[in-house]
Write a protein that holds these residues in place. Sequence first.
Motif, short mmCIF file in Angstrom:
data_model
loop_
_atom_site.label_atom_id
_atom_site.label_comp_id
_atom_site.label_asym_id
_atom_site.label_seq_id
_atom_site.Cartn_x
_atom_site.Cartn_y
_atom_site.Cartn_z
N ILE A 282 0.84 -1.21 0.00
CA ILE A 282 0.00 0.00 0.00
C ILE A 282 0.87 1.25 0.00
N VAL A 283 1.87 1.25 0.88
CA VAL A 283 2.76 2.41 0.97
C VAL A 283 3.36 2.73 -0.39
N GLU A 284 3.84 1.68 -1.03
CA GLU A 284 4.49 1.87 -2.32
C GLU A 284 3.52 2.42 -3.36
N MET A 285 2.34 1.83 -3.40
CA MET A 285 1.33 2.27 -4.37
C MET A 285 0.97 3.74 -4.17
N VAL A 286 0.75 4.10 -2.89
CA VAL A 286 0.31 5.47 -2.58
C VAL A 286 1.40 6.48 -2.95
N HIS A 287 2.61 6.18 -2.52
CA HIS A 287 3.70 7.10 -2.83
C HIS A 287 3.98 7.14 -4.32
N GLY A 288 3.65 6.03 -4.98
CA GLY A 288 3.86 5.94 -6.42
C GLY A 288 3.10 6.98 -7.21
N VAL A 289 1.96 7.43 -6.72
CA VAL A 289 1.20 8.46 -7.45
C VAL A 289 1.37 9.83 -6.79
N ASP A 290 2.46 9.97 -6.00
CA ASP A 290 2.73 11.23 -5.31
C ASP A 290 1.58 11.62 -4.37
N ALA A 291 0.93 10.58 -3.83
CA ALA A 291 -0.06 10.84 -2.79
C ALA A 291 0.60 10.61 -1.44
N LEU A 292 -0.04 11.10 -0.40
CA LEU A 292 0.51 10.94 0.95
C LEU A 292 -0.31 9.90 1.71
N LEU A 293 0.34 9.28 2.67
CA LEU A 293 -0.33 8.24 3.44
C LEU A 293 -0.56 8.75 4.86
N TYR A 294 -1.83 8.67 5.26
CA TYR A 294 -2.24 9.20 6.56
C TYR A 294 -2.51 8.05 7.52
N TYR A 295 -2.02 8.17 8.73
CA TYR A 295 -2.23 7.13 9.75
C TYR A 295 -3.21 7.64 10.81
N ASP A 296 -4.36 6.97 10.91
CA ASP A 296 -5.34 7.29 11.95
C ASP A 296 -4.88 6.66 13.25
#
Lengths: 444, 444, 481, 481
Positions: free
Chosen positions: D227-241
Amino acid sequence: MPYVPHTAEETRQMLETVGVSSMDELFADIGPELRPRSFNLPHGKSEMEVMAQIERLAAKNKVDVVSFLGAGFYDHHIPAAVDTLTSRGEFATAYTPYQPEASQGTLQAIFEYQTAISRLLDMECANASVYDGGSAIFEAMMMGVRATRRKRLVISEALSPIYRIMLASYTTNLGLELVTVPHRDGNTDIEALMAAVDDTTAAVVVQNPNFFGHAHDFTALFDHAREVGAKSVISVYPIMQTLLRTPGEMGADVAVAEGQSLGMPLSFGGPYLGIMTCTSKMVRQMPGRIVGRTVDTQGRTGYVLTLQAREQHIRRQKATSNICSNQSLCALRALVYMSLLGPCGMKRVALSSIENAHYAAKRLTAIPGVSLMSDAPFCNEFAIRLPISAYEAVDRMTERGFVPGFPLGRYYEGLENCLLVACTERHTREDVGILAEMLGGLIR
Amino acid sequence: MPYVPHTAEETRQMLETVGVSSMDELFADIGPELRPRSFNLPHGKSEMEVMAQIERLAAKNKVDVVSFLGAGFYDHHIPAAVDTLTSRGEFATAYTPYQPEASQGTLQAIFEYQTAISRLLDMECANASVYDGGSAIFEAMMMGVRATRRKRLVISEALSPIYRIMLASYTTNLGLELVTVPHRDGNTDIEALMAAVDDTTAAVVVQNPNFFGHAHDFTALFDHAREVGAKSVISVYPIMQTLLRTPGEMGADVAVAEGQSLGMPLSFGGPYLGIMTCTSKMVRQMPGRIVGRTVDTQGRTGYVLTLQAREQHIRRQKATSNICSNQSLCALRALVYMSLLGPCGMKRVALSSIENAHYAAKRLTAIPGVSLMSDAPFCNEFAIRLPISAYEAVDRMTERGFVPGFPLGRYYEGLENCLLVACTERHTREDVGILAEMLGGLIR
Amino acid sequence: MKTLFAKSTPGRRGVCIAEPACCEADHLPAELLRSHAPKLPELGELDVVRHFTQLSSLNYGVDGNFYPLGSCTMKYNPKFMEQAAALPGFTRLHPLMAQLKGAGHFTQGALEVMYEMENLLCEITGMAAYTMHPMAGAHGELTGAMIIAAYHADKGNRKTKVIVPDSAHGTNPASAHIAGFEIVSIESRDGMVDPAALKEALDDEVAAVMLTCPNTLGLFERHLPEIVEMVHGVDALLYYDGANMNAIMGKMRVGDVGFDVVHWNLHKTLATPHGGGGPGSGPVGVCEKLKPFLPVSRVKKLEDGRFVLDYDHPKSIGYMAPFYGNFGVYLKAYAYVLRLGGEGLTRASENAVLAANYIRKRLEEHIHVPYNRICMHEFVSSAVGEDLNGVRALDLGKALLDKGYHAPTVYFPLIVPECLMIEPTETESKATLDAFVDDLIDILELSKTDPDNVKTAPHTLPVTRLDETRAARQMVLTDDV
Amino acid sequence: MKTLFAKSTPGRRGVCIAEPACCEADHLPAELLRSHAPKLPELGELDVVRHFTQLSSLNYGVDGNFYPLGSCTMKYNPKFMEQAAALPGFTRLHPLMAQLKGAGHFTQGALEVMYEMENLLCEITGMAAYTMHPMAGAHGELTGAMIIAAYHADKGNRKTKVIVPDSAHGTNPASAHIAGFEIVSIESRDGMVDPAALKEALDDEVAAVMLTCPNTLGLFERHLPEIVEMVHGVDALLYYDGANMNAIMGKMRVGDVGFDVVHWNLHKTLATPHGGGGPGSGPVGVCEKLKPFLPVSRVKKLEDGRFVLDYDHPKSIGYMAPFYGNFGVYLKAYAYVLRLGGEGLTRASENAVLAANYIRKRLEEHIHVPYNRICMHEFVSSAVGEDLNGVRALDLGKALLDKGYHAPTVYFPLIVPECLMIEPTETESKATLDAFVDDLIDILELSKTDPDNVKTAPHTLPVTRLDETRAARQMVLTDDV
């Protein structure tokens, strides 16, 4: 009007119902000749103003000092939950549990306190508390007097001098003989005590650790007392009781203690907690309230005040004591404290205090001219002999915010150069280091 | 292990029941590549040690100063019973009342809070609180945006600059237009506001008393807003609301407040209390929890969270707001505070504060070169113009333990010589006297 | 509810204490050590918090329940007093600090509290001096009795007896007895001390007469001036039991009318909480001639305004407490007096008396009121009458518990049959007083129609009536039995 | 219970305030004054104390009751933290004091708390920086979403969407929405984020993905690295609740594994009390590249050791709070972290996970556990099955209330039917866990034999089930209706 909630209209209605036309008419029985000649009190103040005044007074006391004062009253850490729980209105604003159905909280807590204290001191019974450790010794002695119908009391001079003065005061009019057996270099003189206890003795009274911090084994003394028909009374330090040979093991008849160390702040002398325990045989001689377990009409467990036939509200002058109000909320504090720490935690408090005291003793006796008063084993408090007046040492260090201990000359003639130094788990090695440096500096 | 009660044996039993051989096996899903690269935290400390550390930190803050800081956050006296009651574990350690049968205490208290706040602000409904006065204004504005489907917001510059910055931040991505209407010598410029509010306006936002302490009547402005279909939002100071013309009387649609003055300590910025009220018409637009009265299956009165269809846990992104945790315990404090003082007591607090401020204004403006920024009516806070930099005055007096007020230049360009001075019932004439003397001395 | 001990698990630890560097054997020889660890409860901190939170909910307290317990003055305990007594400037103060010369100035605030409180009590009661040392009411009685003994001894009087009316609190005879006196009881007449009986009992061997006024029937002793004269006539001293002080503040000063010794129960009159049985505080005031006999230390104000402890009183009875009494308790009482001021104290007494009379009037047609005239801060009613169907005072009390009230004091004073002693205090609102009266009337009505219901009350509390006989016979006093 | 308003009597006064020297007309013209006094309750101080003492007894709280409310982490709230936050050195500190140059040194202790707490949270989570300003968890989410928006705006990215799995807390989509984003929901598969579904949803317009891990089923997201890789792959950020942070302390640092933003709920994980709904504290941590966007002020340590507030961050999103967040709350959390230390935090997570698994295993044969494998700090069970006779999750929860437990979270997450989400936390003793399991099994058994009894629970609380429909329809929101 603070805390009087009536509106003017309600007051009017109430006066009307009562059938009087004014407040003062209610006091018609107090004739004019009985009225106050003066009542020159300050005006009432708001809560805000009173708190500001009390805070100013509190600020006049200096408590951010490093202090090695003990002498039976110790600055142990009090877990926050002790305050949180014991300040609950249901505990704090209840009366003595005379209506057991509406007081099971207080009653079960006292029952649990009796259990915990009995186990700590290794005795069979405990009461719900008396005023303080000193009055507990007096009451214990009187149990001996009643049980033996003798009038001679043998007391070690290593029992706290504060309590010995209290005993002298309390017994003034009771026709009792108080024999004080001198200490030996701060040690309880067991041999001399044994010699003094005879078949005219009502009770022998000792303290462990004694006023100078030394622990003893009193088994032989108490055996001897039993043989000559005297009762054995011992006053202990509850925290140290997690380690030390117990009153029960030594064969004491009555064991008492000042319970302040079990979660009571020092509070300039009180409220503290008089702990009293005894053997089952002696329980009907014990003063104060006692809670017992029983059942309700449906067979459910419940708790009540019991053995009330000993008490003044039933027996009047024939009661075992005049004690009515006791230190119930302080006993609750002690119970909560013991529950929070458990046996392991309490033992660690004792050991940390002992460790700090021994470190302090080592550091202080390394100062040339300073020596221990005795090389006998001690716990968290010890007496040292200085090459200068202990008063002077205390006064000079105190000016600098450092109270090095209690000058023994205050109560013991001949010990003007001796200082009683107490440690608890709250002291740090740094505190001890400064103590040693300052004292060394004074003496040099 | 602090607060983990299991013994080693119990842990063993539990692991066995679960069917794993070690604690870490429970975390098998977290692969080695996911494990911490570092976890370099201090070792745990005992309660005693942590308290000592926190006490040292507390001592580094200097609170025994005489301070005339206000700016929307005031040092009113908090009756002791507020702490006693709200700290009870049954209130403090409860969750949001999702199980109403086990939460009637919290629910009835919120219902009573809603009632008291509605009456104080003279509005029809209140919610159970939001974070603070600033987020309350934002939420109120958004109610206007949703209700009108317009995007233009008209805001008085005499609204707290702290809140105006918050509004600017919160609305960055929302495509809203924020129009700020300048103050006039510290007064809210009602005419200019009326001119700015038109039929594209979602809401107009004002404060009473405004940031400079001046009270206004906004009836005409709110009438005008209603005529053009805009919503009126007003932020008030709850203590002054015992005296001042109410949001309800002026015809506001949404009235909000920072509730800190109702029994919250200043506590370096929080926790405070966001108060929100509105007309019945607007209630379904209101964010946050709302408690309603109903009956149980036996017809007995009870309370529940209601209108939950507005909330995020039901509506997700369609919710009126994202607010979940609020300031419930602070709302309880406010309710207890209001109950203890009653309408008479609260009014007296307001009047004493006003009286002190007017006395201060008189004394300060007697200093040559010092004048009020405006001669319009003010409550317990006022702005003065000095012949010197207000920053300098504050800094030099503060060094001597006396904080004369807030330098307005911090937020208002051009007001570098102006000082905002607040009084409460806690100030004495003596405090004011020293303030005047010190300031006079500086200027001379 | 399970006890702490039943909940305990061996090895569990609560508040963690760092492991010390040493063990006991490092510093103490084996023969001085206990052979086994004490079996104290082993619980987690949350378990302890939950246990006591739940236990507390089994109690009635003033904070939750109206508590019209006669003779106990269960008034509201203002919360700010608790904050005052919890200030670290007081709680952290070691009592011996005041006895070190160099540290004397570290305790000036605390000494000022003692000094000022003594002065305030002097002015309220018209006495010459006070000691704050007695730690409870009965302890104050003992202190007073010892002062009386010391006074007579100093004068060379041979006085061995103390007269106590039969209506007095049980502590009076018990305290005087422990001070070494023989007790002479005299019978009341018409709810009053009988001057004739007193006269007969008063001989040269009487050291003192202990009076409760208003007495335990809630009535003011109408023969007071006569009694004072008679007592002083035989060189005896007159003792005022302050348990009922809440009736007379601002209306009578016991010193002015001739009492020689008085004790307070600060946990009654001055609103410090009773704590489920204590701690209390029982300061004792004396007239001028008894001052030399007060316990030491005495607090003294020097000319420069400083306060010091003074032990130089050779005639003093000595130490009644290890230090200066229950400082933390009378500090609260001090805050209370400052809060109320003179007018507030007077209003407290007036309204306490008004409330008692209001309840008395509202109840007089529903229950027998043996001395039905203007009472002071409390009055006694009597559960007698055939229409009660054998419902006794105790039963009425228990039924009141079901309604959420603490019961009145029952079976005291002993001189009134089936006695219910009701003391509402000044801090209860009229709404509470009315609700209480209405509920008591309901219970009295229920006694006529369904007496068994009342006789088996309480029905809604955690336990029903408890077997006290079994408790005394089987004597289960700890969880070990 | 009667409301405060029903108990009120016109003219009664509580806490007395001295009468001021002025009246409103002295300083304010009539047109600025309200026409009538607000109808606030008029009660005596004792009435107020008694009202709230009695009200409190109608509540369950952690101090009195086991509270296995899933997703809420109702652990024990240590009492010393309350003492710490009540120190006058903190409570009396005006927040503006820190913004006056000359008074900056008056607030060094408070600033140090902020600074140190930020650093501790950085180390626990592996983030580069923190802001303490957000005042609750959802407020932290909003702050995080705004930081994400500011980052993309600064980079010139046109990103309008935020992806939120269907198992997420409702606050996630609500917060992102209020920060101006469009919400894209993706469906879970096997109780996990479905990488395929995520991949499909991830396009260039996605600003961020908000993840709860462990998720609301109590399960760790096994596809996390992917998931981390996919998200960063589109220059999106990953948020942790951070709501479920209590599961992973010491076991995973969200910064190390690639999360860019994280919020805490200190009132859950770090043991500050929930207060019946708040106040909370929701600090937000960010990775290095997001630091410039954090709210101002930021606290800074100077070389000489002094702390100052720093407003000079031109890219900052601005003010999220009037000052520095709920200082009084995170001060408690700070004390908690100091108390536990690194090892203590790790042990807390371990034991929270152990307790959840222990209950799960003990219950698995008695109630359906949809994802019956090693869970993290909580797990979901499902009240389905014919032998329950129509007893629903809600009914089981209500029946637990009768046994003295707070109910588990019911009907959340929405993806499990008749869901009961159980989170015991690490602070409950095994005895409590066992008793809870035994009682729940009893209730499940009772459902087989007497389902109506369970369906009509609770039977022993102050009220039975309440009519929520009526509440919403009739809308009685104040005592005036």
